[in-house]
Design a protein around this motif. Sequence first.
Motif, PDB file in Angstrom:
ATOM      1  N   TRP A  68      -0.360 -18.769 -13.512  1.00 33.58           N
ATOM      2  CA  TRP A  68      -1.340 -18.883 -14.585  1.00 33.58           C
ATOM      3  C   TRP A  68      -1.688 -17.625 -15.005  1.00 33.58           C
ATOM      4  N   ARG A  69      -1.959 -17.499 -16.422  1.00 36.06           N
ATOM      5  CA  ARG A  69      -2.487 -16.192 -16.890  1.00 36.06           C
ATOM      6  C   ARG A  69      -3.999 -15.928 -16.615  1.00 36.06           C
ATOM      7  N   GLU A  75      -5.087 -24.683 -18.104  1.00 32.70           N
ATOM      8  CA  GLU A  75      -5.357 -25.693 -17.052  1.00 32.70           C
ATOM      9  C   GLU A  75      -3.581 -25.604 -16.577  1.00 32.70           C
ATOM     10  N   ASN A  76      -2.879 -25.636 -17.402  1.00 30.38           N
ATOM     11  CA  ASN A  76      -1.410 -25.570 -16.959  1.00 30.38           C
ATOM     12  C   ASN A  76      -0.876 -24.125 -16.813  1.00 30.38           C
ATOM     13  N   PRO A  77       0.147 -24.252 -15.937  1.00 31.86           N
ATOM     14  CA  PRO A  77       0.633 -23.033 -15.802  1.00 31.86           C
ATOM     15  C   PRO A  77       1.620 -22.473 -16.828  1.00 31.86           C
ATOM     16  N   PHE A  78       1.652 -21.235 -17.223  1.00 30.15           N
ATOM     17  CA  PHE A  78       2.533 -20.643 -18.141  1.00 30.15           C
ATOM     18  C   PHE A  78       3.809 -20.330 -17.854  1.00 30.15           C
TER      19      PHE A  78
END
Length: 185
Positions: A68-69, A75-78
């Motif tokens: 995750w940034r 909420e969601n991983p990049f």
Amino acid sequence: MADYAEWGPLAGLVGDWTGDQGIDISFHNVEGEVGETPYRENVTMKPFGPVDNGTQHLYGLDYRMAAWRTNIDEENPFHTEVGYWLWDGATGEVMRCFVIPRGSTILAGGVARPDDTQFSMEATVGDEQYGISSNQYLAKKARTKSYTLHVTINGETWSYDESTLYDHAIGGEIAHKDSNTLRRA
């Protein structure tokens, strides 16, 4: 504590890990230039094996990774990965095979000794042993040419530096680099 001697240099990676000092250096499409993105990640490495291929005996780690940034609230991983890290004790071959849900797969490999706490792996597009595959879109817009990974294991932490070199549709080669230090969760 379990004995993971059969996993060679991968033994120190067994477990759950977290790191919040990640730096991703990559092409940012919105800005149209290379930039840095700080990130945090969670990694799980579950041991399995042996896996027998005739006379070959592999011991591996089933791994899952999500990042995750940290400079934005999301909420969601990049970025996520799933795959395996593998060790062939007879040949000293260490491998990492993984899938990125953008449509890329990599099988990277190198040589290490069972007690090494540092090792490297690499893959090159077109190589039938340690290779890279991409979907049609990425092959045209951002063709990955090579991948290198350097790992250092230090007891309750481990770190990595990885670099992916690719030809971008904007013209020219771009190096995408990621690094982080993870600690046992």
